[in-house]
Design a protein around this motif. Structure first.
Motif, PDB file in Angstrom:
ATOM      1  N   ALA A 105       0.814  -1.220   0.000  1.00 11.39           N
ATOM      2  CA  ALA A 105       0.000   0.000   0.000  1.00 11.39           C
ATOM      3  C   ALA A 105       0.850   1.274   0.000  1.00 11.39           C
ATOM      4  O   ALA A 105       0.582   2.200  -0.784  1.00 11.39           O
TER       5      ALA A 105
ATOM      6  N   PHE B  75      -4.866   6.705  -5.294  1.00  9.45           N
ATOM      7  CA  PHE B  75      -4.870   5.684  -4.242  1.00  9.45           C
ATOM      8  C   PHE B  75      -4.489   6.306  -2.901  1.00  9.45           C
ATOM      9  O   PHE B  75      -5.062   5.943  -1.868  1.00  9.45           O
TER      10      PHE B  75
ATOM     11  N   LEU C  59      -6.179  -1.772  -4.047  1.00 11.09           N
ATOM     12  CA  LEU C  59      -4.893  -2.363  -3.694  1.00 11.09           C
ATOM     13  C   LEU C  59      -4.767  -3.803  -4.193  1.00 11.09           C
ATOM     14  O   LEU C  59      -3.740  -4.184  -4.786  1.00 11.09           O
TER      15      LEU C  59
ATOM     16  N   TRP D  34      -2.321  -5.654  -6.844  1.00 10.32           N
ATOM     17  CA  TRP D  34      -1.563  -6.845  -6.442  1.00 10.32           C
ATOM     18  C   TRP D  34      -1.692  -7.952  -7.487  1.00 10.32           C
ATOM     19  O   TRP D  34      -0.703  -8.615  -7.839  1.00 10.32           O
TER      20      TRP D  34
END
Length: 231
Positions: free
Chosen positions: A95, A105, A132, A136
């Protein structure tokens, strides 16, 4: 064919100091599951459980109710492969890196930090966390400190294989795990793109049932995200 029933753990203690324990509602859900299994006269040849406390508590409470009804509950076997993806690593390592690269973000993180009230906190967290986890799965670089998406997907596949390859026909197998594992297992059964594993994960209810039919070389979805015990 044999049947693998995947159970998502009961409601955990979201925003509490220790997330990895069932909330009071989660405990009720787990007990209701055991009552339902006994009422339906479901019989299990094998029971597996992941390493997390919330997964094991769900199995323990469901099993206690099942035994209370006079039915046989196999001793659960812990499988590390049933663990959830690395939630802590995503938040602590991935993050901050994404926030430096993506101002939008970073704004979602700020919105979550400034949210007030449980409903707003949950909504803000979900918006941030969906962004997030999408990063990923689709674009995150490999990091030593975080289990990457390919590694997690392969772990789910290996764990399914380990369960499926055991001898016997018409086996009834029960496994207590988490949403990420179940979403990914369902995506593997449906041969969908990787992104679909996340979309399936977000739909999974606490203590829900997902059933997969399996035979050598075959894995098929039979039921997804069912909660007849919580009706």
């Amino acid at each position: 064919m044999s049947v693998l029933t995947l159970v998502r753990h009961g409601q955990a203690s979201f925003f509490a100091k220790d997330y990895d324990v069932l909330s009071p509602a989660g405990e009720v859900q787990a007990r209701q599951l055991g009552v339902y299994f006994a009422r339906q006269k479901e019989a299990w040849d094998e029971v597996y459980v992941g390493p997390r406390r919330r997964q094991q508590q769900t199995a323990t409470l469901a099993g206690a109710e099942y035994r209370q009804a006079g039915r046989f509950w196999p001793e659960p076997t812990v499988l590390e492969g049933l663990d959830e993806y690395d939630l802590g690593g995503l938040l602590k390592c991935l993050a901050p890196m994404l926030a430096q690269q993506d101002p939008a973000f970073a704004g979602l993180i700020d919105a979550h930090r400034q949210s007030v009230g449980e409903a707003d906190r949950l909504r803000a967290f979900q918006q941030m966390f969906e962004t997030l986890t999408t990063y990923w799965v689709t674009a995150a670089p490999r990091m030593e400190a975080v289990e990457g998406w390919p590694a997690f997907r392969d772990r789910v596949q290996r764990c399914l294989g380990k369960i499926m390859e055991r001898p016997g026909r018409g086996r009834q197998v029960l496994a207590f795990t988490s949403g990420g594992f179940i979403g990914t297992a369902t995506a593997l059964a449906l041969a969908t793109p990787d992104r679909a594993a996340l979309e399936l994960n977000w739909r999974l209810r606490n203590c829900s049932l997902t059933r997969l039919l399996f035979a050598p070389g075959r894995l098929t979805l039979d039921e997804f995200n069912a909660v007849p015990h919580l009706a």
